[in-house]
Scaffold this active site. Sequence first.
Site, PDB file in Angstrom:
ATOM      1  N   GLY A 195       0.806  -1.214   0.000  1.00  0.00           N
ATOM      2  CA  GLY A 195       0.000   0.000   0.000  1.00  0.00           C
ATOM      3  C   GLY A 195       0.836   1.259   0.000  1.00  0.00           C
ATOM      4  O   GLY A 195       0.677   2.147  -0.846  1.00  0.00           O
TER       5      GLY A 195
ATOM      6  N   CYS B 208       0.956   0.817  13.005  1.00  0.00           N
ATOM      7  CA  CYS B 208      -0.506   0.834  13.148  1.00  0.00           C
ATOM      8  C   CYS B 208      -0.879   0.363  14.554  1.00  0.00           C
ATOM      9  O   CYS B 208      -1.805  -0.430  14.736  1.00  0.00           O
ATOM     10  CB  CYS B 208      -1.185  -0.015  12.077  1.00  0.00           C
ATOM     11  SG  CYS B 208      -0.702  -1.751  12.061  1.00  0.00           S
TER      12      CYS B 208
END
Length: 432
Positions: free
Chosen positions: A114, A231
Amino acid sequence: MNLPREFLSVMKARLGADYDNFLKSYEKPVVRGVRANTLKISVEEFEKISPVILDGCVPWEKSGFYTLSDSPGKTIEHAAGLYYVQEPSAMCAAPELDVRPGERVLDLCSAPGGKGTQLAQYMDGEGVLVLNEINYDRFKILESNVERMGIKNTLLTSATPEVMAELFGSYFDKILVDAPCSGEGMFKKEPNAIPEWSLKNVEICAERQKNIIECADRMLAVGGRMVYSTCTFSSDENERQIESFLKNNKNYKLLDMKRLLPHNIRGEGHFCAVLEKTDGKRTDLKLKKPCVKDGNSLKPYREWEAQTLGIKLENVYDSDRAIRSFFDGMPDINFRSGYKACRAEGLFLGCNDSAGKRFIPSHRLAMALKADEAKSVDVDEYTALNYLHGLTFEAPAAEKGWNLVTYRGYPLGWCKVVEGVAKNHLPSGLRI
């Protein structure tokens, strides 16, 4: 949602009065996002033809959108690489690297791709983009996403951070360290991560991250920028990790540090810190050079190219029987035995058959081309879906031989036309 008791205790102590709002965020639906692939389509055109329901722009990524669609990755446009499905908060780190065309850029922990494909968009095909993933199974996923998005100026590697530091030295202008973490910010999106969480695992992650960022330091040139992201919510993996690094590396300054929390923004949890290297050195590596003339192994490719493509590719070479094209400025890295590193250098064009007489084009080449750069047959939605299922189709107007299959002018893969019938050459692993 059955969140770990120790995790909740830590978050309550950290957030104080915000804790109740934080808990309420887990009652809301998962937020989904997509990012237009500006290497193939403009943001404005994507908005016009998007097959998924768009619901506003992601504030920190100009090509990012929120989506209300439950399965945004199951469309013809996704197969064509016109967009990438990405959690909106995860889009926040790559813009902070401030990547420009022509720079040397490393995404050290890149899979599934990503952030790496995000960086590729900023570079617009110019410069050197190295995408590394130590886990080989995840490396193959990364390779597939790079292929689908049509990225040309990449060197893909699967090596430890230590090996990468030894190979490249202080080579890179920009480095993204999206470090493996305890994943606390993704509990709602990936509930399978919840039973794997523990305070001990947080400690293990923090120690691993310390080693990774130290290796990244060895690869960053003086004046370069590093973005460290995770994250997770853990301070040990985030703020304290950066504080410790800065304490031990006085030749860095902190430019910015931000934490995204799910009760404050539309997305999940994310953290990133932006660092600049103020003192050190810069390593220049030997560049890959073109051969003076094509060897016999390239003859089948050149014959195929003359019959099929409307362009002539430069810097084509034979790499272990794979025909590749390297990009301008690509370093000539010596992956000698003992490194246990695999790599995919430049653009994989295809390979010769077992007899060495016929060239078979790769899916990656198809996805890197534009429709007007090769013989092509544009198909309607019904035929495109059949093609993605692996079926043949009638193509009476198409030229004989290899053709790009395109939908709305965007390549989906190769077919080979024989007597008006297009035989499907979409790789079996990509078929629906």
